[in-house]
Design an enzyme around this catalytic site. Structure first.
Site, PDB file in Angstrom:
ATOM      1  CB  THR A  66     -53.426  56.919 -16.852  1.00  0.00           C
ATOM      2  OG1 THR A  66     -54.105  57.532 -15.765  1.00  0.00           O
ATOM      3  CG2 THR A  66     -53.419  57.890 -18.018  1.00  0.00           C
TER       4      THR A  66
ATOM      5  CE  LYS B  64     -49.125  72.099 -19.058  1.00  0.00           C
ATOM      6  NZ  LYS B  64     -48.431  70.870 -18.624  1.00  0.00           N
TER       7      LYS B  64
ATOM      8  CG  LEU C 174     -46.029  55.479 -12.608  1.00  0.00           C
ATOM      9  CD1 LEU C 174     -46.782  55.631 -11.297  1.00  0.00           C
ATOM     10  CD2 LEU C 174     -45.046  56.623 -12.794  1.00  0.00           C
TER      11      LEU C 174
ATOM     12  CB  ILE D 254     -50.221  61.451 -19.663  1.00  0.00           C
ATOM     13  CG1 ILE D 254     -50.896  61.197 -18.303  1.00  0.00           C
ATOM     14  CG2 ILE D 254     -51.168  61.110 -20.804  1.00  0.00           C
ATOM     15  CD1 ILE D 254     -52.112  62.041 -18.036  1.00  0.00           C
TER      16      ILE D 254
ATOM     17  N   GLY E  49     -54.753  48.413 -15.099  1.00  0.00           N
ATOM     18  CA  GLY E  49     -55.604  49.375 -15.790  1.00  0.00           C
ATOM     19  C   GLY E  49     -55.055  50.771 -15.606  1.00  0.00           C
TER      20      GLY E  49
END
Length: 496
Positions: free
Chosen positions: A17, A80, A335, A348, A15
Site C-alpha cells: 500500500t 464507511k 510503517l 493509510i 511495494g
C-alpha cells in the site's frame, strides 16, 4: 549535508500500500519531470491489514482521477460512515465517532453547546440523534449526499473499507500506466557515499544496480534504508499506548453489509471488525504484558461473526515514530516511518499525507536542509496530534475490571492532551490545533462518548429561549430521521 545536483531519479523501495500510493501520486504530479522506479519482491510479504480509511481518501482518489465505482469494484470496497466504539467508556456502553458534522453549528458556537444546555435542563436526548452519519450507519443506509436538500445542512461524509492488497494492485496498474518502472528483486547491498552518507544505489540479488538521487523507504517495519542503513532513531510511545501486538484473520462476509467499522474493547485490548464485499476483516490489538498470544487469539476467534478464512497472523509492533522521517536522501513512508495502532484508521491516511507532503517539499536542484526540516516538523505535528486522539480513548474510561484498563486510567498523558480534556470538561470548548487531522466534531464525539461531559456551555446558547431550544432539537431530529428514511440501503450503492 546538502547536495547541488538536480533530483531526477526517484527510487521507491517496497511495494504494498505504501509503495504504490507513493508511486501513483508521484507519477500523477511529477511523472513528466522525474524518473520513478519502484523496486519490490513478490517473495516479501506485507502486513496487509489496513482496510479502513477516513474521509481524506476521497480527495486523494479524486486527485488521481479514479472512478469511484470502478475503484470499489476492483478493491471489493464498501462505504464507511464512522467507527462504533463498544465497551470503551464502560462495559455495555457504545458510541460512534461518526464522520461529518453533528446537528447545526452556529457562528462562533458549535451545536454540542446547545445540546448540553438541553441536557442540563433534564431533557433525555442522545448526542448522536443529531448525527446524519450515525443514523444512516446504524440503519445500513447510504447515498452520496452533498447536502440535505432545502436546508443549509451538509450531507453524508464518508470514507471506504477495502482490501488493501487489491488497492495496491489497482494503484500499481495506474502507476505503470503513468510511466513508473517496476523492478522485481531483493536488495542484496545498499551503496552509500562515504563522504555524504547519502545512499547512491541499490544492488539487487540478480546483479542489477538501481541508482537514485532520492529514495523512499516503503519496506515496512524492517526499515531497510531509514533504519538499518542510516541508523535513524525511533521515539517509543509504549508508555502511553501499551498495546504491542495484533492478531489478524479474515472471516466470511455478512449481509447486509454495515457501512461502519466496529471497535470492540476487551480485557486487554480491542477488536476491529471491517466489512468488505467478499469478507470481513478482523483483528485484535492487545498488550502482551496482560495477555498471551493464545489468550488474545481465543478472544478474537470466539468473537467472529462468520467462519474464519485463514490461520490467524500475529503482528508485533512498537508504537512510536521515526526520529527523522526524512534523513539525508531517504524519506520513510508507511510503517518504516512509525506505527500507530489502527484504532482511528489513520495508517493509510498517514501514507497519503506523507506522499503529499513530499511533493510539496520535493527537492529540485539538490536536497536542501530547509526542505528536510520543514517536512520533518510537519510530520511530527501531524502524528503527535493523532497520537493524542488515540490516547484519549484509553485514558478517558471508567473501566476498572482488568489490570490493563486500570493502567490506562491511571497513566500520565501528554500535556497537549491533558489541557484539551480539562478545557472541554470545564467549558465545553474544544479547538482544532494547527494541522490536527481530527475536526472539533470528532473530538466532541470521543470526549462525550468516553463520558467526559462539559460542566458549562457557551454564552451564545442563552440567546435562545427554552421553547426555541426545544424547537431546534425537535426540528433537527425530524429532518435527520426523514432524510435517513429516504436513503437507499448501503448494499444498493455497491457495484454489482
Amino acid at each position: 549535508m546538502q547536495t547541488q545536483e538536480p533530483v531526477q531519479n526517484l527510487v521507491i523501495l517496497g511495494g504494498g500500500t505504501a509503495g504504490w500510493i507513493t508511486a501513483s501520486l508521484m507519477a500523477k504530479v511529477l511523472g513528466k519531470v522525474i524518473n520513478i522506479t519502484l523496486v519490490e519482491s513478490d517473495k516479501i510479504g506485507t502486513v496487509g491489514v489496513g482496510e479502513a480509511t477516513i474521509p481524506p481518501i476521497i480527495n486523494f482518489n479524486q486527485a488521481l482521477g479514479l472512478d469511484e465505482q470502478a475503484f470499489l469494484k476492483a478493491t471489493k470496497g464498501t462505504i464507511k460512515l464512522g467507527i462504533q466504539f463498544e465497551h470503551w467508556h464502560k462495559q455495555g456502553a457504545s458510541y460512534m465517532h461518526a464522520f461529518g458534522s453533528i446537528g447545526k453549528n452556529f457562528p462562533f458556537c458549535d451545536f454540542h453547546h446547545f445540546w448540553r444546555k438541553h441536557q442540563l435542563q433534564g431533557k433525555d436526548t442522545n448526542f448522536w440523534d443529531f448525527s446524519l452519519n450515525y443514523q444512516a450507519a446504524i440503519h445500513n443506509k447510504f447515498a452520496p449526499l452533498a447536502n440535505i436538500q432545502g436546508t443549509n445542512l451538509p450531507g453524508l461524509s464518508y470514507a471506504y473499507h477495502f482490501d488493501a492488497g487489491l488497492y495496491a494492485q489497482y494503484l500499481r496498474q495506474y502507476s505503470e500506466s503513468k510511466g513508473v518502472r517496476r523492478i522485481e528483486g531483493t536488495v542484496k547491498e545498499v551503496g552509500v557515499n562515504a563522504e555524504s552518507g547519502h545512499i547512491e544505489r541499490l544492488l539487487l540479488d540478480d546483479g542489477q544496480q538501481i541508482a537514485g538521487d532520492l529514495f523512499v523507504d516503503c519496506t515496512g517495519m524492517s526499515g531497510l534504508l531509514i533504519k538499518k542503513t542510516l541508523q535513524t532513531g525511533y521515539i517509543d510511545w509504549s508508555h502511553w499506548l501499551p498495546c504491542d501486538r495484533a492478531i489478524a484473520v479474515p472471516s466470511s462476509a455478512q449481509h447486509p453489509i454495515a457501512p461502519y467499522t466496529r471497535s470492540i474493547a476487551h480485557a486487554a485490548g480491542w477488536q476491529w471488525r471491517i466489512p468488505l464485499q467478499h469478507r470481513t476483516g478482523n483483528g485484535l490489538v492487545f498488550s502482551s504484558q496482560h495477555w498471551s498470544d493464545a489468550e488474545a487469539e481465543a478472544a478474537l476467534m470466539n468473537n467472529l461473526d462468520g467462519e474464519p478464512l485463514a490461520v490467524p497472523k500475529v503482528i508485533p509492533f512498537t508504537t512510536g515514530r521515526r526520529a527523522q522521517q526524512w534523513n539525508k536522501n531517504v524519506v520513510s513512508i508507511g510503517l518504516s516511518s512509525g506505527f500507530l495502532e489502527p484504532l482511528e484508521s489513520t495508517s493509510i491516511h498517514l501514507i497519503q499525507s506523507a506522499a503529499t507532503r513530499l511533493i510539496k517539499c520535493f527537492p529540485h536542484n539538490g536536497i536542501k536542509t530547509a526542505d528536510i526540516q520543514a517536512f520533518n516538523q510537519q510530520s511530527i505535528v501531524e502524528i503527535e496530534r493523532i497520537r493524542d486522539f488515540i490516547i484519549l480513548h484509553y485514558k478517558a474510561t471508567e473501566r476498572d475490571d482488568s489490570p490493563f484498563w486500570r493502567q490506562c486510567r491511571e497513566m500520565e498523558i501528554p500535556d497537549t492532551l491533558a489541557e484539551k480534556i480539562e478545557l472541554f470538561r470545564a467549558t465545553g470548548k474544544v479547538f482544532r490545533d494547527f494541522d490536527d487531522l481530527f475536526t472539533e466534531a470528532a473530538w466532541q464525539q470521543v470526549l462525550i462518548g468516553q463520558g467526559i461531559l462539559p460542566n458549562d456551555y457557551h454564552s451564545i446558547v442563552d440567546s435562545l429561549t427554552e421553547q426555541q431550544l426545544q424547537e431546534l432539537m425537535d426540528n433537527l431530529k425530524t429532518l435527520i430521521d426523514g432524510t435517513v428514511t429516504a436513503l437507499p440501503m448501503h448494499d444498493n450503492f455497491l457495484p454489482k
